[in-house]
Write a protein that holds these residues in place. Structure first.
Motif, short mmCIF file in Angstrom:
data_model
loop_
_atom_site.label_atom_id
_atom_site.label_comp_id
_atom_site.label_asym_id
_atom_site.label_seq_id
_atom_site.Cartn_x
_atom_site.Cartn_y
_atom_site.Cartn_z
N GLN A 115 0.81 -1.21 0.00
CA GLN A 115 0.00 0.00 0.00
C GLN A 115 0.85 1.27 0.00
N HIS A 116 2.07 1.19 0.50
CA HIS A 116 2.96 2.35 0.59
C HIS A 116 4.34 1.95 0.09
N PRO A 117 4.51 1.77 -1.22
CA PRO A 117 5.78 1.24 -1.75
C PRO A 117 6.95 2.22 -1.67
N ASP A 118 6.68 3.51 -1.51
CA ASP A 118 7.75 4.50 -1.46
C ASP A 118 8.02 4.97 -0.04
N GLN A 119 7.92 4.07 0.91
CA GLN A 119 8.17 4.39 2.32
C GLN A 119 8.93 3.25 2.98
N PHE A 120 9.61 3.61 4.07
CA PHE A 120 10.21 2.58 4.92
C PHE A 120 9.08 2.02 5.77
N TYR A 121 9.12 0.70 5.97
CA TYR A 121 8.04 0.04 6.69
C TYR A 121 8.61 -0.86 7.77
N CYS A 122 8.06 -0.77 8.97
CA CYS A 122 8.45 -1.65 10.07
C CYS A 122 7.38 -2.72 10.22
N PRO A 123 7.72 -3.98 9.96
CA PRO A 123 6.72 -5.04 10.01
C PRO A 123 6.25 -5.40 11.42
N CYS A 124 6.96 -4.97 12.45
CA CYS A 124 6.59 -5.34 13.82
C CYS A 124 5.24 -4.74 14.24
N HIS A 125 5.05 -3.45 14.00
CA HIS A 125 3.81 -2.80 14.42
C HIS A 125 3.27 -1.84 13.37
N GLY A 126 3.68 -2.02 12.12
CA GLY A 126 3.14 -1.20 11.04
C GLY A 126 3.66 0.22 11.01
N ARG A 128 5.72 3.45 9.77
CA ARG A 128 6.14 3.88 8.44
C ARG A 128 6.95 5.16 8.55
N TYR A 129 7.88 5.31 7.59
CA TYR A 129 8.74 6.48 7.53
C TYR A 129 8.83 6.95 6.08
N GLU A 130 8.95 8.26 5.90
CA GLU A 130 9.17 8.80 4.56
C GLU A 130 10.59 8.47 4.13
N ILE A 131 10.93 8.77 2.88
CA ILE A 131 12.26 8.42 2.36
C ILE A 131 13.39 9.12 3.11
N ASN A 132 13.13 10.30 3.69
CA ASN A 132 14.17 11.01 4.44
C ASN A 132 14.25 10.55 5.90
N GLY A 133 13.42 9.56 6.27
CA GLY A 133 13.46 9.02 7.62
C GLY A 133 12.43 9.62 8.55
N LYS A 134 11.65 10.60 8.07
CA LYS A 134 10.63 11.23 8.92
C LYS A 134 9.51 10.24 9.20
N ASN A 135 9.10 10.16 10.49
CA ASN A 135 8.04 9.24 10.85
C ASN A 135 6.69 9.78 10.35
N ILE A 136 5.85 8.87 9.88
CA ILE A 136 4.52 9.22 9.38
C ILE A 136 3.58 9.37 10.57
N PRO A 137 2.91 10.53 10.70
CA PRO A 137 1.97 10.70 11.82
C PRO A 137 0.87 9.63 11.78
N GLY A 138 0.48 9.14 12.95
CA GLY A 138 -0.56 8.13 13.04
C GLY A 138 -0.02 6.71 13.03
N THR A 139 1.30 6.57 12.87
CA THR A 139 1.91 5.24 12.94
C THR A 139 2.76 5.19 14.21
N PRO A 140 3.10 4.00 14.71
CA PRO A 140 3.76 3.88 16.01
C PRO A 140 5.03 4.69 16.26
N PRO A 141 5.98 4.83 15.34
CA PRO A 141 7.21 5.52 15.75
C PRO A 141 6.95 6.99 16.08
N SER A 142 7.61 7.45 17.13
CA SER A 142 7.43 8.84 17.55
C SER A 142 8.59 9.74 17.12
N LYS A 143 9.64 9.15 16.59
CA LYS A 143 10.82 9.91 16.16
C LYS A 143 11.26 9.43 14.79
#
Length: 169
Positions: A115-126, A128-143
């Motif tokens: 669903q998000h092929p141009d993003q970094f994805y963490c399979p543990c808890h879903g 997601r990060y943008e290509i520059n490493g910025k965390n996507i709001p609404g997903t588990p990572p806070s940094k």
């Protein structure tokens, strides 16, 4: 001869105190050296580790780059293998991101989420990060993902220790 001769009791007291002091020093010195020696050892600030990645081969698509270096813990030496996601941004600058998710420490992958092929994805808890490493709001990572300092030498990429991501404002 002195006006105040040393008594047998004083002589034994001085002798035992001296011997006890030498024994205590013999026991404490290795402990003190063990605690202080790592602080006094010279380490190269901004130590960079060589990778097998040629800089000329990098594109705007992140690639996984592995690098190995020798780590010394006290007297124990071991080889450590780490990875980084590396690409060239729109300005042509090299960006190297740590693959370790800031949520729980799982490894992120690039382009594996359908669903998000141009993003970094963490399979543990879903996460997601943008290509520059910025965390996507609404997903588990806070940094954002940490970034590696980069250096180019003889056409090959060298990576330093991960730091806070400078690409995310």
């Amino acid at each position: 001869m002195s006006k105040n001769p040393v008594t047998r009791r004083q002589f034994l007291s001085y002798t035992l105190t001296g011997v006890g002091g030498f024994m205590a020093a013999g026991i404490l010195m290795p402990m003190v050296r063990f605690a202080v020696d790592p602080v006094l050892q010279h380490r190269g600030a901004g130590e960079f580790h060589a990778t097998k990645q040629k800089v000329a081969d990098l594109t705007n698509e992140p690639v996984r780059v592995e690098f190995t270096y020798e780590q010394v813990d006290a007297w124990y030496k071991s080889d450590v293998t780490q990875t980084a996601w590396v690409y060239k941004d729109a300005k042509g600058e090299i960006v190297a991101l740590s693959p370790v998710c800031k949520h729980l420490g799982c490894n992120v992958t690039w382009g594996e989420n359908k669903q998000h092929p141009d993003q970094f994805y963490c399979p543990c808890h879903g996460g997601r990060y943008e290509i520059n490493g910025k965390n996507i709001p609404g997903t588990p990572p806070s940094k954002p993902l940490d970034a590696y300092p980069t250096k180019v030498k003889d056409g090959y990429l060298y990576l330093g220790k991960p730091k806070e991501n400078p690409f995310v404002k």
